[in-house]
Design a protein around this motif. Structure first.
Motif, PDB file in Angstrom:
ATOM      1  N   ARG A  56       0.790  -1.390  -0.194  1.00  0.00           N
ATOM      2  CA  ARG A  56       0.194  -0.128   0.072  1.00  0.00           C
ATOM      3  C   ARG A  56       0.723   1.097  -0.008  1.00  0.00           C
ATOM      4  NH1 ARG A  56      -4.250  -2.545   3.961  1.00  0.00           N
ATOM      5  NH2 ARG A  56      -5.598  -3.144   2.781  1.00  0.00           N
ATOM      6  N   ASP A  57       1.879   1.363   0.848  1.00  0.00           N
ATOM      7  CA  ASP A  57       2.791   2.436   0.347  1.00  0.00           C
ATOM      8  C   ASP A  57       3.395   2.673  -0.851  1.00  0.00           C
ATOM      9  OD1 ASP A  57       2.439   2.962   3.949  1.00  0.00           O
ATOM     10  OD2 ASP A  57       4.427   1.617   4.085  1.00  0.00           O
ATOM     11  N   LEU A  58       4.042   1.508  -1.335  1.00  0.00           N
ATOM     12  CA  LEU A  58       4.470   1.391  -2.697  1.00  0.00           C
ATOM     13  C   LEU A  58       3.143   2.080  -3.999  1.00  0.00           C
ATOM     14  CD1 LEU A  58       6.570  -1.488  -3.488  1.00  0.00           C
ATOM     15  CD2 LEU A  58       7.512   0.841  -3.104  1.00  0.00           C
ATOM     16  N   SER A  59       2.231   1.424  -3.418  1.00  0.00           N
ATOM     17  CA  SER A  59       0.799   2.135  -4.769  1.00  0.00           C
ATOM     18  C   SER A  59       0.495   2.988  -4.673  1.00  0.00           C
ATOM     19  CB  SER A  59      -0.323   0.973  -4.393  1.00  0.00           C
ATOM     20  OG  SER A  59      -0.480   1.344  -2.855  1.00  0.00           O
ATOM     21  N   HIS A  60       1.331   3.494  -2.925  1.00  0.00           N
ATOM     22  CA  HIS A  60       0.669   5.212  -2.932  1.00  0.00           C
ATOM     23  C   HIS A  60       0.952   6.285  -4.001  1.00  0.00           C
ATOM     24  CE1 HIS A  60       0.808   9.379  -0.339  1.00  0.00           C
ATOM     25  NE2 HIS A  60      -1.028   8.876  -0.572  1.00  0.00           N
ATOM     26  N   VAL A  61       3.079   5.804  -4.369  1.00  0.00           N
ATOM     27  CA  VAL A  61       3.084   6.612  -5.045  1.00  0.00           C
ATOM     28  C   VAL A  61       2.414   6.477  -6.920  1.00  0.00           C
ATOM     29  CG1 VAL A  61       5.337   6.631  -6.193  1.00  0.00           C
ATOM     30  CG2 VAL A  61       5.506   5.719  -3.663  1.00  0.00           C
ATOM     31  N   GLY A  62       2.320   5.719  -6.872  1.00  0.00           N
ATOM     32  CA  GLY A  62       1.171   5.154  -7.708  1.00  0.00           C
ATOM     33  C   GLY A  62       0.012   6.392  -7.959  1.00  0.00           C
ATOM     34  N   ILE A  63      -0.178   6.693  -6.921  1.00  0.00           N
ATOM     35  CA  ILE A  63      -1.661   7.203  -6.765  1.00  0.00           C
ATOM     36  C   ILE A  63      -1.268   8.978  -6.822  1.00  0.00           C
ATOM     37  CG2 ILE A  63      -3.669   8.426  -5.148  1.00  0.00           C
ATOM     38  CD1 ILE A  63      -3.819   5.382  -6.837  1.00  0.00           C
ATOM     39  N   VAL A  64       0.241   9.007  -6.593  1.00  0.00           N
ATOM     40  CA  VAL A  64       0.137  10.371  -6.642  1.00  0.00           C
ATOM     41  C   VAL A  64       0.687  11.279  -8.389  1.00  0.00           C
ATOM     42  CG1 VAL A  64       2.313  11.591  -5.789  1.00  0.00           C
ATOM     43  CG2 VAL A  64       1.814  10.881  -4.145  1.00  0.00           C
ATOM     44  N   PHE A  65       1.621   9.867  -8.694  1.00  0.00           N
ATOM     45  CA  PHE A  65       1.223  10.860  -9.559  1.00  0.00           C
ATOM     46  C   PHE A  65       0.056   9.818 -10.958  1.00  0.00           C
ATOM     47  CE2 PHE A  65       5.867   7.910  -9.304  1.00  0.00           C
ATOM     48  CZ  PHE A  65       6.581   9.255  -9.435  1.00  0.00           C
ATOM     49  N   LEU A  66      -0.729   9.751 -10.593  1.00  0.00           N
ATOM     50  CA  LEU A  66      -2.102   9.855 -11.145  1.00  0.00           C
ATOM     51  C   LEU A  66      -2.534  11.097 -11.436  1.00  0.00           C
ATOM     52  CD1 LEU A  66      -4.367   8.207 -12.552  1.00  0.00           C
ATOM     53  CD2 LEU A  66      -5.211   7.464 -10.500  1.00  0.00           C
ATOM     54  N   LEU A  67      -2.439  11.463 -10.126  1.00  0.00           N
ATOM     55  CA  LEU A  67      -2.938  13.277  -9.875  1.00  0.00           C
ATOM     56  C   LEU A  67      -2.479  14.103 -10.507  1.00  0.00           C
ATOM     57  CD1 LEU A  67      -4.943  12.266  -6.382  1.00  0.00           C
ATOM     58  CD2 LEU A  67      -5.619  12.395  -8.591  1.00  0.00           C
ATOM     59  N   PHE A  68      -1.090  13.809 -10.189  1.00  0.00           N
ATOM     60  CA  PHE A  68       0.577  14.767 -11.391  1.00  0.00           C
ATOM     61  C   PHE A  68      -0.733  14.256 -12.725  1.00  0.00           C
ATOM     62  CE2 PHE A  68       4.369  15.492 -13.054  1.00  0.00           C
ATOM     63  CZ  PHE A  68       4.534  16.521 -13.552  1.00  0.00           C
ATOM     64  N   LEU A  69      -0.409  13.613 -13.887  1.00  0.00           N
ATOM     65  CA  LEU A  69      -0.675  13.696 -15.229  1.00  0.00           C
ATOM     66  C   LEU A  69      -2.092  13.852 -14.861  1.00  0.00           C
ATOM     67  CD1 LEU A  69       0.793   9.608 -15.425  1.00  0.00           C
ATOM     68  CD2 LEU A  69       1.987  12.066 -16.344  1.00  0.00           C
ATOM     69  N   CYS A 223       7.121  16.934  -8.858  1.00  0.00           N
ATOM     70  CA  CYS A 223       5.779  16.344  -8.742  1.00  0.00           C
ATOM     71  C   CYS A 223       5.670  15.890  -6.669  1.00  0.00           C
ATOM     72  CB  CYS A 223       5.460  15.071  -9.557  1.00  0.00           C
ATOM     73  SG  CYS A 223       4.501  13.871  -8.870  1.00  0.00           S
ATOM     74  N   LEU A 224       6.696  14.971  -6.056  1.00  0.00           N
ATOM     75  CA  LEU A 224       7.337  14.560  -5.264  1.00  0.00           C
ATOM     76  C   LEU A 224       7.833  15.499  -3.613  1.00  0.00           C
ATOM     77  CD1 LEU A 224       8.950  11.177  -6.225  1.00  0.00           C
ATOM     78  CD2 LEU A 224       6.232  11.484  -5.766  1.00  0.00           C
ATOM     79  N   GLY A 225       8.251  16.558  -5.001  1.00  0.00           N
ATOM     80  CA  GLY A 225       8.238  17.899  -4.057  1.00  0.00           C
ATOM     81  C   GLY A 225       7.031  18.081  -3.335  1.00  0.00           C
ATOM     82  N   MET A 226       6.454  18.566  -4.488  1.00  0.00           N
ATOM     83  CA  MET A 226       5.310  19.011  -3.997  1.00  0.00           C
ATOM     84  C   MET A 226       4.341  18.403  -3.633  1.00  0.00           C
ATOM     85  SD  MET A 226       4.839  22.750  -5.031  1.00  0.00           S
ATOM     86  CE  MET A 226       3.342  22.318  -4.768  1.00  0.00           C
ATOM     87  N   ALA A 227       3.955  16.935  -3.314  1.00  0.00           N
ATOM     88  CA  ALA A 227       3.863  15.855  -2.429  1.00  0.00           C
ATOM     89  C   ALA A 227       4.113  16.032  -0.976  1.00  0.00           C
ATOM     90  CB  ALA A 227       3.525  14.664  -3.300  1.00  0.00           C
ATOM     91  N   GLU A 228       5.183  16.479  -0.843  1.00  0.00           N
ATOM     92  CA  GLU A 228       6.198  16.102   0.438  1.00  0.00           C
ATOM     93  C   GLU A 228       5.293  17.532   0.912  1.00  0.00           C
ATOM     94  OE1 GLU A 228       7.308  14.134   2.317  1.00  0.00           O
ATOM     95  OE2 GLU A 228       6.539  12.644   0.961  1.00  0.00           O
ATOM     96  N   GLY A 234      -0.257  19.898   5.973  1.00  0.00           N
ATOM     97  CA  GLY A 234      -1.396  19.800   6.555  1.00  0.00           C
ATOM     98  C   GLY A 234      -2.417  19.020   5.060  1.00  0.00           C
ATOM     99  N   LEU A 235      -2.331  19.347   3.861  1.00  0.00           N
ATOM    100  CA  LEU A 235      -2.896  18.889   3.123  1.00  0.00           C
ATOM    101  C   LEU A 235      -2.256  17.749   2.281  1.00  0.00           C
ATOM    102  CD1 LEU A 235      -3.254  22.205   0.825  1.00  0.00           C
ATOM    103  CD2 LEU A 235      -4.420  21.330   2.215  1.00  0.00           C
ATOM    104  N   SER A 236      -3.190  17.019   1.795  1.00  0.00           N
ATOM    105  CA  SER A 236      -3.134  15.495   1.337  1.00  0.00           C
ATOM    106  C   SER A 236      -1.219  15.528  -0.005  1.00  0.00           C
ATOM    107  CB  SER A 236      -3.818  14.822   0.745  1.00  0.00           C
ATOM    108  OG  SER A 236      -4.552  14.722  -0.394  1.00  0.00           O
ATOM    109  N   ALA A 237      -0.853  14.266   0.082  1.00  0.00           N
ATOM    110  CA  ALA A 237       0.104  14.147  -0.744  1.00  0.00           C
ATOM    111  C   ALA A 237      -0.875  14.965  -2.229  1.00  0.00           C
ATOM    112  CB  ALA A 237       1.166  12.855  -1.256  1.00  0.00           C
ATOM    113  N   GLU A 238      -1.542  13.920  -2.696  1.00  0.00           N
ATOM    114  CA  GLU A 238      -2.031  13.760  -3.468  1.00  0.00           C
ATOM    115  C   GLU A 238      -2.920  15.703  -4.076  1.00  0.00           C
ATOM    116  OE1 GLU A 238      -3.112   9.706  -1.339  1.00  0.00           O
ATOM    117  OE2 GLU A 238      -3.277  11.931  -0.647  1.00  0.00           O
ATOM    118  N   ILE A 239      -3.130  15.540  -3.129  1.00  0.00           N
ATOM    119  CA  ILE A 239      -3.710  17.584  -3.966  1.00  0.00           C
ATOM    120  C   ILE A 239      -2.327  18.445  -3.857  1.00  0.00           C
ATOM    121  CG2 ILE A 239      -4.389  19.786  -2.946  1.00  0.00           C
ATOM    122  CD1 ILE A 239      -6.263  17.457  -3.476  1.00  0.00           C
ATOM    123  N   GLY A 240      -0.902  18.074  -3.595  1.00  0.00           N
ATOM    124  CA  GLY A 240      -0.342  18.558  -3.812  1.00  0.00           C
ATOM    125  C   GLY A 240       0.470  18.040  -4.838  1.00  0.00           C
TER     126      GLY A 240
END
Length: 388
Positions: A56-69, A223-228, A234-240
C-alpha cells in the motif's frame, strides 16, 4: 513468513501478466485482473503475498503520479472549452447518481456520512475503461472520444474537490486549529506552485529541454516535492501532486512529461489495484454483496439512458449519445481511491469502503464485457467491430 519486496513484486507482476492475458482473451479491462490477483494470492486466500501494508505504501506513489498526470492534462484552453454542454451533463448526472447512491446506502442501514461518501462514489465513471476501450481511427469515434473525455475530466475535478472535503473532515476531527491550517495551506501551496513554475521551472525547461533524462528527473522531483510540501502543511500528498501538475500544464512540454511518466505511473498503479484486492476480506464481501449488487445495477442499468437523455438534450444524435452512455456506465477507479482515503482518514466505516470497492469491481467486469460486445474497441469480439 517474511518476504522480500523483490519476491512480492515478482509474484505481483508475473501473476498480473498471466491474468492480464486471460482478461484480454475474456474482453476485460486489465485492472480487473490486478484486483482479482490481489484477492487470489493475498492474505484472504492463498497468502502468497502477506505484507499488504508495504505494498500500500508503494501503491500510494502510483496515486500521486496519477493525480500529477491528471493535473498535467488539465490545460486551461481545454477547461474553457468544456464549460458548456459537458458541464450541464456532468453536474446533472453526478447529482442524480449521488442521490440514488446515498438513498440506497441509507436503505441498507448505513449512517449519514457513509451514505454520503457511497453516493459520491457512484457519481464517477471509469477513465481507464472509458479511454482504453475507445478506438481513435474514425472521425465518429474521435468526436465520441471528445464527449467522453469532457465528462471524465469534469468528473475528475469533482473527485479532487471531494478528496479535499474528506481531508478537511479529517482535519476538523483533529481540531479547529488543524482545520484552519489546512484552509490557509491550500491557497499558499497554489501560489507557491504557480510562482515557482513560472519563474524557476519554466526557465530550467527552456534551458535544458533537449536533455530528456533531465526533464524526466525534474518532473519527478517537482511532483514528489510538491506532494511532500502539501503533506507537511496539513494537506494530502495527492492534492500537492495535482497542484504540481496544474502549475506545469500551461507549458508546451507538459504533454511530453505526461507521456514520459505514464510507464512509471502504470507500474505503481498495478501495485495499487493489487493491494486493493489483497486488502479485501471474503467474509466482509459476503456481508456487503446485496448492497453492492444494487449499487452496481444502478450504475450499469441507469447511467447509459441518463447520459443518453442528457446528451440528446444538448444536441447530440441519439446513436452517439447512446454509445457515450454505454461507455460511461460503470463506477470509477476514482471511487476506489475515495473509498481508500475516506477509510484512512476514519471518515467512513470499513464496511462502507468494502461496499464501494465490490460494487466498482462488479461494474468493471460487466461494463467492459458489454462495451467490447456491442461497440468498436481495440479488442473487439468481431472483425466488423474492429473495422467500424
Amino acid at each position: 513468513m517474511d518476504q522480500s519486496i523483490v519476491f512480492s513484486v515478482f509474484l505481483i507482476f508475473t501473476g498480473a501478466a498471466v491474468l492480464a492475458t486471460a482478461a484480454l482473451y475474456a474482453r476485460q479491462s486489465m485492472l480487473v485482473a490486478y484486483i482479482l490477483l490481489g484477492m487470489l494470492i493475498g492474505p484472504s486466500a492463498l497468502g502468497l503475498v502477506n505484507d499488504v501494508e508495504l505494498l500500500r505504501d508503494l501503491s500510494h506513489v502510483g496515486i500521486v503520479f496519477l493525480l500529477f498526470l491528471l493535473g498535467l492534462n488539465l490545460h486551461p484552453q481545454d477547461l474553457w472549452r468544456l464549460l458548456g454542454k459537458a458541464t450541464f451533463v456532468t453536474l446533472g448526472s453526478s447529482l442524480l447518481f449521488a442521490l440514488l447512491g446515498g438513498i440506497t446506502a441509507t436503505l441498507f442501514g448505513y449512517n449519514l456520512v457513509d451514505s454520503l461518501v457511497i453516493g459520491a462514489a457512484l457519481m464517477f465513471s471509469s477513465t481507464i475503461i472509458g479511454l482504453k476501450l475507445l478506438p481513435s481511427t474514425v472521425l465518429h469515434h474521435q468526436h465520441t472520444g471528445e464527449i467522453i473525455i469532457s465528462v471524465l475530466l469534469l468528473q475528475d475535478l469533482i473527485a479532487i474537490l471531494i478528496m479535499l472535503v474528506l481531508h478537511g473532515m479529517a482535519g476538523a476531527s483533529a481540531g479547529w486549529e488543524h482545520a484552519t491550517l489546512v484552509t490557509l495551506a491550500l491557497p499558499a501551496v497554489l501560489i507557491f506552485a504557480f510562482a515557482f513554475s513560472r519563474y524557476v521551472l519554466t526557465r530550467l525547461l527552456a534551458r535544458f529541454d533537449t536533455i530528456q533524462e533531465y526533464i524526466f528527473l525534474l518532473a519527478i522531483g517537482w511532483c514528489l516535492g510538491m506532494a511532500e510540501l502539501a503533506q507537511a502543511l496539513g494537506l494530502s500528498a495527492e492534492i500537492g501532486a495535482f497542484i504540481a501538475g496544474i502549475a506545469v500544464a500551461t507549458e508546451p512540454i507538459s504533454r511530453f512529461i505526461a507521456e514520459r511518466l505514464k510507464p512509471l505511473r502504470d507500474f505503481f498503479l498495478v501495485v495499487f489495484f493489487f493491494s486493493l484486492g489483497a486488502g479485501l476480506e471474503f467474509s466482509a464481501m459476503q456481508t456487503v454483496l446485496p448492497a453492492a449488487i444494487v449499487l452496481a445495477l444502478i450504475s450499469l442499468v441507469l447511467k447509459p439512458p441518463v447520459f443518453k437523455l442528457l446528451w440528446v438534450r444538448q444536441g447530440e444524435t441519439a446513436a452517439t449519445s447512446a454509445e457515450v452512455g454505454a461507455r460511461l456506465g460503470q463506477i470509477s477507479e476514482f471511487s476506489l481511491l475515495i473509498a481508500v482515503l475516506a477509510t484512512q482518514h476514519a471518515v467512513i466505516s470499513m464496511q462502507a469502503s468494502y461496499l464501494i470497492q465490490l460494487a466498482t469491481l462488479i461494474t468493471f467486469i460487466v461494463s467492459s464485457y458489454f462495451i467490447v460486445l456491442r461497440y468498436p474497441t481495440p479488442m473487439a469480439v468481431s472483425d466488423r467491430l474492429r473495422r467500424d
